[in-house]
Every structure is written in C-alpha cells, then in structure tokens.
Design an enzyme around this catalytic site. Structure first.
Site, PDB file in Angstrom:
ATOM      1  N   HIS A 177       1.839   1.540   4.618  1.00  0.00           N
ATOM      2  CA  HIS A 177       1.964   2.931   5.059  1.00  0.00           C
ATOM      3  C   HIS A 177       1.251   3.144   6.393  1.00  0.00           C
ATOM      4  O   HIS A 177       1.767   3.798   7.293  1.00  0.00           O
ATOM      5  CB  HIS A 177       1.386   3.869   3.997  1.00  0.00           C
ATOM      6  CG  HIS A 177       1.582   5.317   4.304  1.00  0.00           C
ATOM      7  ND1 HIS A 177       2.779   5.968   4.104  1.00  0.00           N
ATOM      8  CD2 HIS A 177       0.736   6.243   4.821  1.00  0.00           C
ATOM      9  CE1 HIS A 177       2.660   7.229   4.475  1.00  0.00           C
ATOM     10  NE2 HIS A 177       1.437   7.422   4.917  1.00  0.00           N
ATOM     11  N   TYR A 218      -0.582  -2.188  -4.863  1.00  0.00           N
ATOM     12  CA  TYR A 218       0.340  -1.451  -5.726  1.00  0.00           C
ATOM     13  C   TYR A 218       1.762  -2.009  -5.753  1.00  0.00           C
ATOM     14  O   TYR A 218       2.658  -1.400  -6.340  1.00  0.00           O
ATOM     15  CB  TYR A 218       0.368   0.037  -5.338  1.00  0.00           C
ATOM     16  CG  TYR A 218       0.641   0.310  -3.875  1.00  0.00           C
ATOM     17  CD1 TYR A 218       1.944   0.381  -3.392  1.00  0.00           C
ATOM     18  CD2 TYR A 218      -0.405   0.515  -2.979  1.00  0.00           C
ATOM     19  CE1 TYR A 218       2.194   0.640  -2.058  1.00  0.00           C
ATOM     20  CE2 TYR A 218      -0.168   0.774  -1.639  1.00  0.00           C
ATOM     21  CZ  TYR A 218       1.135   0.837  -1.182  1.00  0.00           C
ATOM     22  OH  TYR A 218       1.374   1.101   0.148  1.00  0.00           O
ATOM     23  N   ARG A 227      10.010   1.280   1.763  1.00  0.00           N
ATOM     24  CA  ARG A 227       9.062   1.058   2.857  1.00  0.00           C
ATOM     25  C   ARG A 227       8.588  -0.378   2.800  1.00  0.00           C
ATOM     26  O   ARG A 227       7.789  -0.750   1.959  1.00  0.00           O
ATOM     27  CB  ARG A 227       7.875   2.035   2.745  1.00  0.00           C
ATOM     28  CG  ARG A 227       6.789   1.739   3.768  1.00  0.00           C
ATOM     29  CD  ARG A 227       5.774   2.859   3.879  1.00  0.00           C
ATOM     30  NE  ARG A 227       5.220   3.282   2.614  1.00  0.00           N
ATOM     31  CZ  ARG A 227       4.262   2.637   1.951  1.00  0.00           C
ATOM     32  NH1 ARG A 227       3.803   1.487   2.407  1.00  0.00           N
ATOM     33  NH2 ARG A 227       3.787   3.110   0.814  1.00  0.00           N
TER      34      ARG A 227
END
Length: 205
Positions: A102, A111, A98
């Site tokens: 998100h 992260y 990805r």
C-alpha cells in the site's frame, strides 16, 4: 472513485443516499482491490459484494472485472450515458488486486502470501489487453515499445515537475466555489487581497 476501504466510511453512504434522492448525475466507481491498507474485505463488509450496497439506496449497481479494460469501459460508458440522460446515479464495483504494498511503510507479507500475489500478476490488465490486441493483429511489438518509451518520458517529466516548487496564488482559494461568488466570498476575497498587498508593501520597505 473510492477504494473498498472507503466504502466503510460514513461519507460514502451519505453520498449514495444524497445522489439517489436527488437523482444526481454521478457514477460511483469502487476500485475493490481486496484490502483497505491491510484490512481484507471480509473484515469490512458482510455483503455478498460492494455493488449490493446500491440496493439499499435504490441505485442501480454493476459488478465488473476491473482487470478487463474493455469490460470496464463498456460498463462505465453506459453508466455515464445514463447519468447524462437524467437517469440518476450508478454504483460500479470493479474487482481488481493491489499487487504492490500500500505504501513504503506497509509490510504486505503480514496479511497475504507471495503465492497469492504471483497468481494475480497473471491478471495484469495492461498485459491482458496487450496480449488480446496482439492476438487480433491490432498491436505489434514496435507499437508496444513506442508506448513504453512514451510512458517513461511522461513519468520522467512528471517526476521533474513534482520536484519544482509550485507558484501558488492565494486568491485561487475563491475560484470554483460557486458559479458566481456570493457577497460573503467577495468580501473575504477583498479582505485577503488587501492583506496580501499590505504584506507585500511591508516587505518592499
């Protein structure tokens, strides 16, 4: 279709078990992009791969490069053929990444690093396929430009339609529940139809 995060949910495992026992004609495609929102895969499972989870349920599983469109097509074509022939379910894990956050509220820098994202951008499946087709002489720049324009038109049309208020029919609640409506569903549909008619009559007054 399910993401890697979804494989940590109970209903995923229940579905695999049910499909395996009943030899259901279904293909489970796991899009493993490495993160369940912000939780990395290493904190979701100790299995060597998500495809390994098929072993415990007696389901054949395949692991494929999710950024390789022809490879994904080949694996899924075989899985669908097997399901249609009565061979039962197949679990397919497609490894991808990805690139974007998100959601709008997700700060992906918490992260993962920019370097990691940059490295994965080089594996964009559309660009990989475009380069390969161009190398083989099957795609020209004018074709790419035409497809991009068509994609933009489709996206613009979709955005416009999404901003329209849909005309909803409450009676559609009873469609596609069973091939033939049960007695209970027919009674519920009749009750709703009567209530809607009464409400409309009250409005007219």
């Amino acid at each position: 279709m399910v993401g890697d995060g979804g494989t940590s949910e109970g209903d995923f495992h229940e579905a695999l078990n049910f499909a395996a026992v009943w030899k259901a004609p279904v293909v489970f495609l796991v899009q493993n992009n490495g993160f369940a929102i912000s939780v990395p895969l290493a904190k979701q499972t100790a299995a060597p791969s998500l495809a390994h989870k098929g072993v415990g349920y007696g389901i054949p599983a395949r692991l494929v490069d999710g950024n390789d469109a022809p490879a994904v097509h080949e694996v899924l074509t075989e899985a669908v053929r097997r399901a249609r022939a009565g061979g039962g379910p197949t679990l397919v894990e497609a490894l991808t990444y990805r690139v974007e956050a998100h959601t709008n509220a997700d700060d992906a820098t918490r992260y993962r690093t920019d370097a990691e994202v940059t490295a994965w951008r080089a594996h964009d499946p559309v660009e990989l396929l475009e380069r390969e087709l161009t190398r083989r002489g099957l795609l020209e720049e004018k074709d790419v430009a035409a497809e991009r324009e068509a994609a933009e038109r489709m996206a613009a049309d979709l955005r416009e339609r999404m901003n329209e208020d849909p005309a909803l029919d409450p009676m559609e609640l009873f469609d596609h529940v069973y091939a033939r409506r049960t007695g209970q569903l027919r009674r519920q549909a009749d009750q709703l139809r009567a209530e809607l008619a009464a409400a409309e009559e009250g409005t007219d007054r």
